[in-house]
Enzyme design. Structure first.
Site, mmCIF file in Angstrom:
data_model
loop_
_atom_site.group_PDB
_atom_site.id
_atom_site.type_symbol
_atom_site.label_atom_id
_atom_site.label_comp_id
_atom_site.label_asym_id
_atom_site.label_seq_id
_atom_site.Cartn_x
_atom_site.Cartn_y
_atom_site.Cartn_z
ATOM 1 N N HIS A 1 0.841 -1.195 0.000
ATOM 2 C CA HIS A 1 0.000 0.000 0.000
ATOM 3 C C HIS A 1 0.878 1.247 0.000
ATOM 4 O O HIS A 1 2.047 1.188 0.385
ATOM 5 C CB HIS A 1 -0.862 0.055 1.273
ATOM 6 C CG HIS A 1 -1.949 -0.972 1.336
ATOM 7 N ND1 HIS A 1 -2.083 -1.826 2.399
ATOM 8 C CD2 HIS A 1 -2.961 -1.253 0.483
ATOM 9 C CE1 HIS A 1 -3.140 -2.614 2.201
ATOM 10 N NE2 HIS A 1 -3.685 -2.289 1.050
ATOM 11 N N CYS B 1 -2.246 0.486 10.043
ATOM 12 C CA CYS B 1 -3.222 -0.527 9.563
ATOM 13 C C CYS B 1 -4.136 -1.054 10.649
ATOM 14 O O CYS B 1 -5.218 -1.547 10.372
ATOM 15 C CB CYS B 1 -2.495 -1.741 8.989
ATOM 16 S SG CYS B 1 -1.104 -1.364 7.986
HETATM 17 C C1 CIR Z 1 -3.203 -7.881 3.406
HETATM 18 O O1 CIR Z 1 -2.470 -8.404 2.579
HETATM 19 O O2 CIR Z 1 -4.248 -7.335 3.083
HETATM 20 C C2 CIR Z 1 -2.814 -7.931 4.859
HETATM 21 N N1 CIR Z 1 -2.057 -9.103 5.104
HETATM 22 C C3 CIR Z 1 -2.020 -6.716 5.243
HETATM 23 C C4 CIR Z 1 -2.810 -5.452 5.195
HETATM 24 C C5 CIR Z 1 -2.045 -4.303 5.741
HETATM 25 N N2 CIR Z 1 -2.808 -3.120 5.733
HETATM 26 C C6 CIR Z 1 -2.323 -1.927 5.477
HETATM 27 O O3 CIR Z 1 -1.169 -1.784 5.096
HETATM 28 N N3 CIR Z 1 -3.149 -0.897 5.556
#
Ligand code: CIR
Length: 263
Positions: A168, A257
């Site tokens: 992201h 997150c």
């Molecule tokens: C994913 O791949 O969606 C999760 N394992 C990690 C999400 C992390 N979120 C973020 O950076 N906002």
């Protein structure tokens, strides 16, 4: 739903870590064993850090159907009194929205994004009334335009930029106190190009995981284990508090997150 007793003006929504979290989605990292007990201890410390910022923390229960559910940031983008409930690029994650939207509905109007638009909150860097939105493997142009259509009439400006080498936008850059951007090397050129009026701290490759800081109410939370970054921030007058989030780094998540701030 568990609410802490803190009576601060703002609220932070978090979601407990599910038993299925070790099977979370991964894009860039190889799967490493996740210590669930340690993940929950780190999550508790994160909640305590938010409470110390005088935020009232609402902890939604985990749902084992959603291994990534603790990464609540991706599910909603807050624009003052409006929450955009996203349609996520990670198909397996769609469904996480329901519990978060039900909770947000107490305080905000809800606007639902629909496919083919897709966007994840980790791609939205909000700095005052400016939104920098990453086009990534999870956020497409339709997602950006949907957000723009909701945000601009509410007084926000929207700048979209490509995301390279990171899950992201905010995996690779975040902002400290509306003045300074801290960026991983993969995105340093984009930061310089799209954010000319900010001072940019460019991290070395070895510290790329330190690019996701949570800057709130005059305090800066950063991932533990990056002493050179902590020193650099201190030199610039930012006393960062270090939090151990090793088990969330393994799941490709950072500090931002793990919460949605309704301030
Ligand atoms: C994913 O791949 O969606 C999760 N394992 C990690 C999400 C992390 N979120 C973020 O950076 N906002």
């Amino acid at each position: 739903m568990v609410e802490s007793r803190n009576s601060g003006a703002g609220v932070a929504i978090v979601r407990e870590v599910s038993d299925s979290y070790p099977y979370c989605s991964l894009t860039y990292r190889l799967r490493e064993p996740i210590n669930l007990e340690l993940a929950r201890t780190q999550h508790r410390s994160y909640i305590e850090a938010l409470e110390e910022l005088d935020l009232r923390v609402v902890a939604l229960p985990a749902d084992p159907r959603f291994p990534d559910g603790c990464f609540v940031e991706d599910v909603a983008v807050l624009l003052g009194g409006t929450a955009v409930i996203t349609w996520m690029g990670a198909t397996a994650r769609n469904g996480e929205q329901e519990a978060v939207a039900n909770c947000l509905a107490q305080w905000t109007e809800l606007v639902y994004m629909m496919p083919p638009a897709q966007l994840e909150g980790g791609d939205v860097l909000k700095i005052g009334k400016r939104l920098f939105v990453g086009e990534s493997a999870r956020t497409n142009r339709q997602g950006v335009e949907f957000l723009r259509a909701v945000a601009e009439p509410r007084g926000y400006s929207v700048v979209n930029m490509p995301v390279r080498g990171a899950l992201h936008l905010k995996s690779a850059m975040t902002c400290i106190e509306q003045s300074t951007v801290i960026a991983a090397p993969e995105m340093a050129e984009e930061a310089k190009h799209y954010m000319r009026d900010f001072s940019i701290i460019e991290l070395p490759h070895s510290c790329a995981d330190a690019a996701n800081v949570l800057s709130l109410r005059g305090r800066v939370l950063m991932s533990k284990g990056f002493p050179t970054v902590a020193r650099e921030l201190a030199k610039r007058g930012f006393a960062a508090e270090e939090l151990g989030i090793s088990e969330f780094t393994k799941g490709e998540g950072g500090l931002t997150c793990l919460s949605i701030i309704v301030d």
